[in-house]
Design an enzyme around this catalytic site. Structure first.
Site, PDB file in Angstrom:
ATOM      1  CG  HIS A  60      -2.172   0.936   1.058  1.00 24.64           C
ATOM      2  ND1 HIS A  60      -3.158   0.601   1.596  1.00 24.64           N
ATOM      3  CD2 HIS A  60      -2.128   2.257   0.617  1.00 24.64           C
ATOM      4  CE1 HIS A  60      -4.085   1.781   1.138  1.00 24.64           C
ATOM      5  NE2 HIS A  60      -3.429   2.553   0.762  1.00 24.64           N
ATOM      6  CG  HIS A  62      -0.900   6.680  -2.049  1.00 22.79           C
ATOM      7  ND1 HIS A  62      -1.960   6.319  -2.778  1.00 22.79           N
ATOM      8  CD2 HIS A  62      -1.390   6.075  -0.915  1.00 22.79           C
ATOM      9  CE1 HIS A  62      -3.127   6.210  -2.002  1.00 22.79           C
ATOM     10  NE2 HIS A  62      -2.633   5.822  -0.716  1.00 22.79           N
ATOM     11  CG  LEU A  63       5.354   4.489  -5.868  1.00 23.37           C
ATOM     12  CD1 LEU A  63       5.853   3.622  -6.965  1.00 23.37           C
ATOM     13  CD2 LEU A  63       6.369   5.246  -4.770  1.00 23.37           C
ATOM     14  CG  ASN A  94      -4.736   7.747  -4.911  1.00 26.41           C
ATOM     15  OD1 ASN A  94      -3.527   7.090  -4.987  1.00 26.41           O
ATOM     16  ND2 ASN A  94      -5.006   8.303  -3.945  1.00 26.41           N
ATOM     17  CG  ASN A 278      -9.802   8.557   4.740  1.00 27.04           C
ATOM     18  OD1 ASN A 278     -10.343   8.136   5.455  1.00 27.04           O
ATOM     19  ND2 ASN A 278     -10.418   8.882   3.577  1.00 27.04           N
ATOM     20  CG  ASP A 305      -2.576   4.786   3.359  1.00 27.08           C
ATOM     21  OD1 ASP A 305      -2.378   5.134   1.966  1.00 27.08           O
ATOM     22  OD2 ASP A 305      -3.503   5.256   3.576  1.00 27.08           O
ATOM     23  CG  PHE A 323      -7.950  12.736   4.805  1.00 26.11           C
ATOM     24  CD1 PHE A 323      -8.116  12.708   5.976  1.00 26.11           C
ATOM     25  CD2 PHE A 323      -8.858  13.482   3.847  1.00 26.11           C
ATOM     26  CE1 PHE A 323      -9.292  12.959   6.436  1.00 26.11           C
ATOM     27  CE2 PHE A 323      -9.878  13.894   4.505  1.00 26.11           C
ATOM     28  CZ  PHE A 323     -10.383  13.572   5.704  1.00 26.11           C
TER      29      PHE A 323
HETATM   30  O1  DOR Z   1      -4.847   9.161   3.893  1.00 25.40           O
HETATM   31  C1  DOR Z   1      -4.805   8.882   3.059  1.00 25.40           C
HETATM   32  N1  DOR Z   1      -4.157   9.319   1.859  1.00 25.40           N
HETATM   33  N2  DOR Z   1      -5.698   7.826   2.747  1.00 25.40           N
HETATM   34  C2  DOR Z   1      -6.224   7.707   1.484  1.00 25.40           C
HETATM   35  O2  DOR Z   1      -6.954   6.892   1.324  1.00 25.40           O
HETATM   36  C3  DOR Z   1      -5.699   8.179   0.305  1.00 25.40           C
HETATM   37  C4  DOR Z   1      -4.393   8.723   0.709  1.00 25.40           C
HETATM   38  C5  DOR Z   1      -3.731   9.635  -0.499  1.00 25.40           C
HETATM   39  O3  DOR Z   1      -3.716   9.336  -1.718  1.00 25.40           O
HETATM   40  O4  DOR Z   1      -3.099  10.605  -0.175  1.00 25.40           O
HETATM   41 ZN    ZN Z   2      -3.891   4.406   0.377  1.00 26.79          ZN
END
Ligand code: DOR
Ligand code: ZN
Length: 428
Positions: A60, A62-63, A94, A278, A305, A323
């Site tokens: 999990h 995010h790059l 995303n 989140n 995350d 978030f």
């Molecule tokens: O805290 C979060 N950041 N929760 C998510 O579900 C998305 C993520 C983000 O892409 O920044």
């Molecule tokens: Zn995430």
């Protein structure tokens, strides 16, 4: 030519340490033993008695590339991951554009090939553009190499859409990886609905916002036989639902983040957006339930995350900042310090949750330390005391609530396919 790492400690199944040597050649482990056979041209690395683990795996991450390179890129994110001891990470969809078609996924694989420091397995989205309207063409995306399917960042809002997605994904023998959040229950919240949101007069996100959707989805997973994986579980009710579903034989797995294991809403002493993520930090009882869930196997493993944002975005305050917090460069040290050193879990358990278990859950060909396995390894100095300093991160993100925390334990050497991809300065 091979590579031999000598004088390293393997963690046995009973948590005892055993000194060994590991020889690698052509990217694969060829021998593990007290005294491995050495070819005349083998390169020798001194492991200095540190702990050797299968390389960490984070499903999990995010790059941000494509489209969000001000926050992170494949190059910076994978450098950060290598520093954190990770050898394989899975990138969330995303991004802009979203990998919801084979062209974007092809492009992503090309960028990974050119710029990634470690293995990256990209997710594809469940719905086109993450809009929750039309399903992506998942067969095409599987053929293009999608690791699994997720709309992380938003929940799938209708049972019918989740049912359809699970039917297709089950037929493709991949997993639905779910960010669980019922939009009708978010209530414009920016933190957990509880004592701290009341005290700070900020809008709260109730626990049911997450658990209600998991309860729906485990029944859909039962109906379809789909492998259903729950992202970043945060509430005690979610843990209970997953535990019951597992007992009923449903194919559900789950992850928890280091921050949900180590923090709760009472740690938010000021309206600081580095505590905004989140799902949010929940109540003390939730934090305890997450740990209990991890210990009894309800929660399968740990994922960060890692969600980098720019300093400018995070400076917008609790209501307006996005978030998310970064996690790749601090996960091991925080967990080792607070869970292993405090004797809540063993080192063996922690290493399993960071590498062996995610590989098992997703059937990956990594995550084991044995002859014939891929030579993806992490060397850990478990005696090193240091202070987390966000300004030394290789990630572009500085958004962490753990800045200035004193920790023990550090990844010092990371090896992917037999090649060194990260070496800690003091170690060399
Ligand atoms: O805290 C979060 N950041 N929760 C998510 O579900 C998305 C993520 C983000 O892409 O920044
Ligand atoms: Zn995430």
């Amino acid at each position: 030519m091979g590579v031999i790492i000598k004088n390293v400690n393997q963690v046995l199944f009973n948590n005892e340490l055993e000194l060994c040597q590991i020889r690698m050649s052509n990217g694969v482990i060829t021998e593990i033993g007290k005294n491995v056979k050495q070819a005349h041209d083998d390169k020798i690395i001194d492991g200095k008695g540190h702990v050797i683990s299968p390389g960490f795996i984070d499903v999990h991450v995010h790059l941000r590339e494509p489209g969000g390179e001000a926050k992170e890129s494949i190059a910076t994110g994978t450098n950060a991951a290598a520093k954190g001891g990770y050898t394989t990470i899975c990138s969330m969809p995303n991004t802009n554009p979203v990998p919801d078609n084979h062209q974007t996924l092809d492009w992503l694989y090309e960028r990974i090939q050119k710029t990634a420091k470690i293995n990256v397995l990209p997710y594809a989205s469940i719905t086109k553009g993450l809009k929750g309207e039309e399903l992506s063409n998942m067969k095409e995306l599987k053929d293009a190499g999608a690791f699994a399917f997720t709309d992380d960042g938003v929940g799938i809002q209708t049972a019918d859409q989740m049912l359809q997605a699970m039917e297709i994904v089950a037929s493709l023998d991949l997993a639905v990886v779910a960010h669980c959040e019922d939009n009708s229950l978010i209530h414009s919240g920016v933190m957990h609905e509880g004592l701290t949101s009341e005290r700070m007069h900020l809008k709260g996100i109730p626990s049911v916002c997450e658990s209600v959707q998991i309860a729906r989805d485990v029944l859909l997973a039962e109906a379809t036989g789909c492998h259903y994986h729950v992202c970043h579980v945060s509430t005690k009710e979610s843990v209970r639902v997953i535990r019951d579903a597992k007992r009923a034989g449903i194919r559900v797995t789950a992850e928890v983040t280091p921050h949900h294991l180590l923090l709760d809403e009472s740690d938010i002493t000021e309206a600081n957006s580095n505590y905004k993520m989140n799902p949010p930090l929940r109540a003390k009882e939730d934090q305890q339930a997450l740990l209990a869930g991890l210990l009894d196997g309800t929660i399968d493993f740990i994922a960060t995350d890692h969600a980098p944002h720019t300093e400018e975005e995070k400076a917008r305050g609790m209501n307006d900042a996005p978030f998310g917090i970064v996690g790749l460069e601090t996960a091991f040290s925080l967990l080792y310090t607070h869970l292993v050193k405090n004797k809540i879990v063993t080192l063996k358990q922690l290493l399993d949750w960071l590498s062996v278990k995610p590989a098992q859950v997703f059937g990956m060909e990594v995550g084991s330390l044995k002859v014939g396995a891929k030579a993806d390894l992490t060397l850990l100095d478990i005696t090193k005391e240091w202070c987390i300093d966000k300004d030394t991160f290789l990630s572009k993100g500085r958004n962490t609530p753990f800045d200035k925390w004193e920790v023990t334990g550090k990844p010092v050497l990371t090896i992917v396919a037999g090649e060194i991809v990260f070496e800690e300065d003091y170690y060399v």
